[in-house]
Motif scaffolding. Structure first.
Motif, PDB file in Angstrom:
ATOM      1  N   GLY A 127       8.813  -8.917  -4.213  1.00 54.59           N
ATOM      2  CA  GLY A 127       8.247  -8.420  -5.464  1.00 54.59           C
ATOM      3  C   GLY A 127       8.096  -9.543  -6.468  1.00 54.59           C
ATOM      4  O   GLY A 127       8.801 -10.571  -6.377  1.00 54.59           O
ATOM      5  N   ALA A 128       7.178  -9.360  -7.408  1.00 51.29           N
ATOM      6  CA  ALA A 128       6.926 -10.404  -8.411  1.00 51.29           C
ATOM      7  C   ALA A 128       6.584  -9.771  -9.749  1.00 51.29           C
ATOM      8  O   ALA A 128       5.850 -10.355 -10.549  1.00 51.29           O
ATOM      9  CB  ALA A 128       5.807 -11.331  -7.941  1.00 51.29           C
ATOM     10  N   GLY A 129       7.138  -8.592 -10.002  1.00 48.22           N
ATOM     11  CA  GLY A 129       6.905  -7.922 -11.280  1.00 48.22           C
ATOM     12  C   GLY A 129       8.002  -8.260 -12.275  1.00 48.22           C
ATOM     13  O   GLY A 129       8.765  -9.219 -12.101  1.00 48.22           O
ATOM     14  N   GLY A 130       8.088  -7.437 -13.318  1.00 53.70           N
ATOM     15  CA  GLY A 130       9.051  -7.680 -14.386  1.00 53.70           C
ATOM     16  C   GLY A 130      10.488  -7.678 -13.893  1.00 53.70           C
ATOM     17  O   GLY A 130      11.318  -8.475 -14.353  1.00 53.70           O
ATOM     18  N   ALA A 131      10.799  -6.805 -12.948  1.00 54.98           N
ATOM     19  CA  ALA A 131      12.174  -6.703 -12.461  1.00 54.98           C
ATOM     20  C   ALA A 131      12.613  -8.013 -11.813  1.00 54.98           C
ATOM     21  O   ALA A 131      13.745  -8.460 -12.001  1.00 54.98           O
ATOM     22  CB  ALA A 131      12.291  -5.547 -11.457  1.00 54.98           C
ATOM     23  N   ASN A 151       5.381 -11.431  -2.305  1.00 56.79           N
ATOM     24  CA  ASN A 151       4.806 -10.268  -2.992  1.00 56.79           C
ATOM     25  C   ASN A 151       3.517  -9.824  -2.322  1.00 56.79           C
ATOM     26  O   ASN A 151       2.822 -10.620  -1.688  1.00 56.79           O
ATOM     27  CB  ASN A 151       4.517 -10.645  -4.456  1.00 56.79           C
ATOM     28  N   ARG A 152       3.205  -8.523  -2.467  1.00 54.99           N
ATOM     29  CA  ARG A 152       1.951  -7.980  -1.939  1.00 54.99           C
ATOM     30  C   ARG A 152       0.774  -8.797  -2.471  1.00 54.99           C
ATOM     31  O   ARG A 152      -0.113  -9.195  -1.743  1.00 54.99           O
ATOM     32  CB  ARG A 152       1.856  -6.507  -2.374  1.00 54.99           C
ATOM     33  N   THR A 153       0.777  -9.047  -3.782  1.00 57.71           N
ATOM     34  CA  THR A 153      -0.242  -9.904  -4.392  1.00 57.71           C
ATOM     35  C   THR A 153       0.328 -11.321  -4.441  1.00 57.71           C
ATOM     36  O   THR A 153       1.146 -11.650  -5.307  1.00 57.71           O
ATOM     37  CB  THR A 153      -0.563  -9.419  -5.819  1.00 57.71           C
ATOM     38  N   LYS A 156       0.601 -13.651  -7.621  1.00 60.70           N
ATOM     39  CA  LYS A 156       1.637 -13.362  -8.631  1.00 60.70           C
ATOM     40  C   LYS A 156       2.962 -14.014  -8.265  1.00 60.70           C
ATOM     41  O   LYS A 156       3.679 -14.524  -9.128  1.00 60.70           O
ATOM     42  CB  LYS A 156       1.833 -11.835  -8.767  1.00 60.70           C
ATOM     43  N   PHE A 175       3.500 -11.631   1.773  1.00 63.46           N
ATOM     44  CA  PHE A 175       4.477 -11.215   2.787  1.00 63.46           C
ATOM     45  C   PHE A 175       4.241 -11.952   4.116  1.00 63.46           C
ATOM     46  O   PHE A 175       5.169 -12.137   4.898  1.00 63.46           O
ATOM     47  CB  PHE A 175       4.417  -9.697   3.005  1.00 63.46           C
ATOM     48  N   GLY A 188      12.989  -6.250  -4.889  1.00 65.79           N
ATOM     49  CA  GLY A 188      12.702  -5.999  -6.304  1.00 65.79           C
ATOM     50  C   GLY A 188      11.328  -5.382  -6.487  1.00 65.79           C
ATOM     51  O   GLY A 188      10.785  -5.399  -7.590  1.00 65.79           O
ATOM     52  N   THR A 189      10.743  -4.858  -5.398  1.00 62.07           N
ATOM     53  CA  THR A 189       9.471  -4.139  -5.531  1.00 62.07           C
ATOM     54  C   THR A 189       9.773  -2.700  -5.921  1.00 62.07           C
ATOM     55  O   THR A 189      10.906  -2.232  -5.781  1.00 62.07           O
ATOM     56  CB  THR A 189       8.675  -4.093  -4.203  1.00 62.07           C
ATOM     57  N   SER A 190       8.763  -2.017  -6.407  1.00 59.18           N
ATOM     58  CA  SER A 190       8.950  -0.597  -6.680  1.00 59.18           C
ATOM     59  C   SER A 190       8.513   0.232  -5.473  1.00 59.18           C
ATOM     60  O   SER A 190       8.336   1.431  -5.567  1.00 59.18           O
ATOM     61  CB  SER A 190       8.194  -0.202  -7.950  1.00 59.18           C
ATOM     62  N   ALA A 191       8.343  -0.435  -4.315  1.00 58.86           N
ATOM     63  CA  ALA A 191       7.868   0.254  -3.109  1.00 58.86           C
ATOM     64  C   ALA A 191       8.799   1.399  -2.692  1.00 58.86           C
ATOM     65  O   ALA A 191       8.332   2.442  -2.252  1.00 58.86           O
ATOM     66  CB  ALA A 191       7.718  -0.746  -1.963  1.00 58.86           C
ATOM     67  N   ASP A 196       7.958   3.480   0.451  1.00 58.98           N
ATOM     68  CA  ASP A 196       7.225   2.453   1.202  1.00 58.98           C
ATOM     69  C   ASP A 196       8.132   1.278   1.524  1.00 58.98           C
ATOM     70  O   ASP A 196       9.127   1.049   0.850  1.00 58.98           O
ATOM     71  CB  ASP A 196       6.083   1.901   0.346  1.00 58.98           C
TER      72      ASP A 196
END
Ligand code: ATR
Length: 270
Positions: A127-131, A151-153, A156, A175, A188-191, A196
């Motif tokens: 993951g690469a978001g805020g978390a 990260n998926r993207t 990022k 990935f 740390g993804t929201s998957a 998911d």
């Protein structure tokens, strides 16, 4: 009147923070009141202003206000500046708003409690978001031999790694760039929320490897189930939640409560 604190979120009814801070207050003998406040989506600043005008001394900030809270602070800790978000607001002696972020300390503290060795470890963060942005600084400061953000993207993750490159051996990618083995894999993804799982190779974990999910629930998350089937020891994010609360409490009250008993009783109540 006891000092007032709160957690701001939207929605916020599910928040465990009031129960956690009530337990900390009891444990430390501090006289404080801590409530949950649902701030309006279009006026977080107004909600904070009203709270402090009524004598509020500090707050936790959760989804979706962490970035907005960061923008309204008069001063910021270095780690909050880098994280671009705050989860803790403190009214200082001059009446100014100071912002900090304790999520990363909560995570690293929980990993230490679980006896996960970070120094020299090969770490993968999904993951690469805020978390994820919020936890990279303390993770890198713990001295892993490498840290890959996947990260998926992919772009990022690459940008995020570049932002923290001065702190250690950190790289970013999609990935498809993930090649094990890793001593520690942090989701740390929201998957997990959607049930998911990121596409990951089966041989992800080193011998004795640990899987950490920042999410938690009464049942193991999809990621932890998947990791367990591949030989990893699984840890969920409940200890991170209590740990970040303890670090916020320290910022407000000058003392760090004992996490373990509060975590135990919270676990039993899930
Ligand atoms: P948060 O504040 O929880 O980090 P966010 O900033 O929206 O929320 O970031 C969510 C993260 O979960 C992102 O890394 C996102 O991947 P993208 O950057 O590609 O959007 C990741 N994510 C969400 N749903 C996912 C899924 N089903 N599979 C894989 N990654 C997912």
């Amino acid at each position: 009147m006891s000092d007032r604190y709160c957690v701001f979120g939207h929605p916020v009814g599910h928040s465990k923070s009031p129960a956690i801070h009530a337990a900390f207050a009891e444990q430390t003998g501090e006289a404080l009141e801590y409530v949950a406040i649902e701030a309006p989506l279009d006026d977080f600043a107004g909600a904070w202003q009203t709270f402090t005008a009524d004598g509020g001394r500090g707050a936790n900030v959760t989804v979706p206000f962490k970035e907005e809270a960061h923008r309204l602070c008069d001063t910021l800790s270095q780690r909050a500046r880098r994280a671009g978000a705050v989860n803790t607001l403190v009214v200082d002696a001059q009446g100014h708003t100071r912002g900090d972020t304790t999520d990363g300390l909560g995570l690293v503290g929980d990993l230490r409690r679980q006896e996960v060795v970070l120094a020299g470890a090969r770490i993968l963060v999904l993951g690469a978001g805020g978390a994820v942005r919020g936890v990279l600084e303390p993770l890198l400061e713990a001295g892993p031999s490498s840290l890959l953000v996947a990260n998926r993207t992919a772009a990022k993750a690459e940008a995020l790694a570049a932002d923290f490159a001065d702190l250690g051996e950190v790289a970013g990618g999609g990935f498809d760039t993930v090649r094990g083995p890793f001593d520690l894999v942090i989701n740390g993804t929201s998957a997990s929320l959607a049930g998911d799982l990121p596409p990951l190779p089966d041989d992800l974990f080193a011998e004795g490897g640990v899987a950490y999910d920042m999410m938690y629930g009464s049942e193991p998350t999809v990621f932890l189930r998947w990791a367990g089937e591949r030989g990893a020891r699984g840890v969920d994010g409940l200890g991170m939640l209590v740990g970040q609360a303890a670090e916020s409490f320290l910022l407000w009250r000058g003392m760090r409560p004992d996490v373990a008993p509060v975590l135990d009783s919270l676990r039993r109540s899930l």
